[in-house]
Design a protein around this motif. Structure first.
Motif, PDB file in Angstrom:
ATOM      1  N   VAL A 157      36.861  39.508  44.835  1.00  0.00           N
ATOM      2  CA  VAL A 157      35.765  38.639  44.714  1.00  0.00           C
ATOM      3  C   VAL A 157      36.242  37.464  45.751  1.00  0.00           C
ATOM      4  CG1 VAL A 157      34.842  36.667  43.903  1.00  0.00           C
ATOM      5  CG2 VAL A 157      35.456  38.869  42.648  1.00  0.00           C
ATOM      6  N   TYR A 438      31.498  44.631  40.350  1.00  0.00           N
ATOM      7  CA  TYR A 438      30.778  43.874  41.535  1.00  0.00           C
ATOM      8  C   TYR A 438      29.385  43.693  41.356  1.00  0.00           C
ATOM      9  CZ  TYR A 438      36.036  44.181  42.145  1.00  0.00           C
ATOM     10  OH  TYR A 438      36.970  43.769  42.127  1.00  0.00           O
ATOM     11  N   VAL A 466      31.269  40.543  48.110  1.00  0.00           N
ATOM     12  CA  VAL A 466      32.162  40.992  47.581  1.00  0.00           C
ATOM     13  C   VAL A 466      32.089  40.133  46.313  1.00  0.00           C
ATOM     14  CG1 VAL A 466      33.708  42.107  45.656  1.00  0.00           C
ATOM     15  CG2 VAL A 466      33.562  43.457  48.351  1.00  0.00           C
ATOM     16  N   ARG A 468      31.695  38.497  41.959  1.00  0.00           N
ATOM     17  CA  ARG A 468      31.941  38.489  40.835  1.00  0.00           C
ATOM     18  C   ARG A 468      30.222  39.479  39.843  1.00  0.00           C
ATOM     19  NH1 ARG A 468      29.004  35.626  37.327  1.00  0.00           N
ATOM     20  NH2 ARG A 468      29.007  32.579  38.638  1.00  0.00           N
ATOM     21  N   ARG A 469      30.277  40.415  39.424  1.00  0.00           N
ATOM     22  CA  ARG A 469      28.721  40.497  38.095  1.00  0.00           C
ATOM     23  C   ARG A 469      28.206  39.577  37.674  1.00  0.00           C
ATOM     24  NH1 ARG A 469      27.929  44.797  33.687  1.00  0.00           N
ATOM     25  NH2 ARG A 469      26.042  44.036  33.430  1.00  0.00           N
TER      26      ARG A 469
END
Length: 501
Positions: A157, A438, A466, A468-469
């Motif tokens: 991340v 992600y 990238v 975090r979801r």
């Protein structure tokens, strides 16, 4: 360009020579060759413009019969359904833009199923088909999922990555395992590096622009690189022959199955034939799938509401896991997202066929020397077939069912891509693995360009962050022709991005 009235293009019943086919004027000094420049620079925009201004049959340059475009589902059917009348580009054909020295390593690497024609193509395709049977592909699901998980686990991340490079690395590893039967992290490492190097050279503009075997030129480096690659593929084939059970118990990878394959008369593929087929299948199963995955990630970033809906579907069915084979049929939006991405950005933008005898398109007759260019791009954006054709609308696939010649990201007819099932399966495994872990967000200021290669990859890659979801992503302005080709005006982008998670 001067638009030709539609009524003047109508079929009159009389036959007109190919030199009467409408098209843009030839370029001064360069003639019809000059018209290749806009095709190679901006293929999608150029072909759409040719169709809009000149109709369904268009010459690359008015007065020339060297190259002729055909645009329409009916002409797609005509060209793609009769493989005896329309040959694919053979590497030793006068129609080939690059002449490869016979008996060279490159010649054998290029002599795969895509360059075979007539009865030879029919026979060899028949021998290759068992390697791509649906059940064989489904058996590779666990290995595809493991490779995807391993690649994604290396991401962090906050870092910036090139999504195209990552997708190429991932699909190359899958092709190594599924086509060659090698562990990409161990015994396949050397071959993987050689294949990557050779592919970069083969697809470079320098090889097409200066196809001369002169030291220092990309073409010479491509020829030299092919020698080592062929040697290693030949050694791998020999190893597969020696380890084959002889009782039909071939391995699950395509090469093992091809080594054991035999025709109705008992004949088997020779090592030279296996070298060409292995290379063709490897390239088709690697570059095109990587491009398709990258464009799908681009489209989902630009359409966060679709991404949110897709994540809800994945959560409800998968709970963070890669989909099992039986779960894939219960993910209709994933199906729609993949179909729609392949519609807007098909892996191949244009293709070549050469008639074996004079043939007629509408009122025009072309000779066996004319090179016919067909494309899924124009058909996929035909408003008579697809409502709002330039927009990304995955939900449309719940209600539409276009014919094989109206939707053809993998071609159609007897030469439809053998690896289509492999590619779709891979996309259905890889996308959920990425999306459930992600959020990949385009960097502000990124220029996303669809380049001039016949393979539809983003020019210069796709830089992403990238996250975090579920991370909240502010509006990021991006530019480039791919934004326009996805139907994204600045106002529409802001509207779509306003609901980001």
């Amino acid at each position: 360009m001067v638009a030709i009235p539609r009524e003047e293009r109508a079929e009159t019943g009389r036959t007109l020579p190919a030199t009467e086919i409408p098209g843009p004027p030839p370029m001064r000094l360069l003639g019809w060759r000059g018209a290749l420049l806009p095709l190679l620079r901006r293929p999608v925009e150029y072909m759409l413009r040719l169709h809009r201004q000149y109709g369904d049959v268009v010459s690359l340059a008015k007065g020339s019969s060297e190259y002729v475009f055909v645009f329409s589902p009916e002409y797609n059917r005509q060209v793609l359904s009769d493989q005896m009348l329309f040959f694919n580009g053979e590497i030793n054909s006068p129609a080939s833009p690059i002449r490869i020295p016979p008996r060279s390593a490159v010649y054998r690497l290029f002599s795969g199923i895509t360059t075979r024609n007539g009865e030879q193509h029919t026979r060899q395709r028949r021998m290759l088909m068992p390697a791509f049977h649906k059940k064989r592909i489904e058996a590779l699901r666990d290995e595809m999922a493991a490779i995807a998980e391993r690649h994604v686990s290396r991401w962090s991340v906050g870092e910036e990555r090139d999504a195209l490079h990552d997708m190429k690395s991932l699909t190359l590893a899958v092709a190594m395992r599924g086509i060659l039967g090698l562990d990409p992290e161990r015994e396949g490492e050397q071959l993987r590096e050689q294949m990557e190097r050779w592919l970069r050279l083969t697809l470079s503009a320098g090889v097409v622009a200066l196809p001369y075997n002169v030291p220092g030129l990309p073409f010479h480096r491509m020829m030299s690189s092919a020698v080592g690659l062929e040697r290693d593929i030949r050694a791998l084939i020999q190893h597969r022959r020696e380890s084959a059970g002889g009782d039909g118990s071939a391995g699950r990878d395509a090469l093992s199955i091809l080594v054991e394959a035999h025709d109705e008369d008992g004949s088997r593929l020779t090592d030279d034939e296996l070298i060409g087929h292995t290379t063709a299948l490897f390239v088709a199963g690697h570059e095109t799938t990587a491009s398709a995955l990258t464009w799908t990630l681009f489209l989902l970033d630009r359409h966060p509401r679709v991404l949110d809906a897709l994540l809800e579907e994945l959560d409800a069915e998968l709970h963070g896991e890669a989909p099992a084979v039986d779960q894939m049929s219960r993910l209709p939006l994933l199906d729609g997202v993949i179909n729609e991405s392949l519609r807007l950005f098909p892996p191949g933008l244009w293709f070549l066929r050469v008639p074996t005898e004079p043939v007629r398109f509408g009122p025009y007759e072309v000779t066996e020397r004319t090179r016919i260019l067909w494309t899924p791009v124009v058909t996929h954006r035909d408003p008579a077939i697809y409502e709002r054709p330039n927009n990304f609308v995955p939900e449309r696939w719940a209600t539409i069912n276009p014919s094989p010649y109206e939707y053809m990201p993998f071609g159609a007819g007897p030469r439809r891509c053998l690896g289509a099932t492999f590619a779709i399966m891979e996309m259905k495994v890889v996308l959920p693995v990425i999306l459930q872990r992600y959020r990949l967000a385009l960097k502000p200021g990124t220029k996303v360009e669809l380049g001039g290669s016949p393979l539809a990859a983003p020019k210069g890659g796709l830089p992403v962050r990238v996250l975090r979801r579920g991370a909240r992503v502010p509006y990021a302005e991006v530019t480039g022709n791919a934004v326009r080709l996805a139907g994204l005006t600045p106002r529409e982008v802001r509207s779509r991005l306003s609901g980001r998670r």
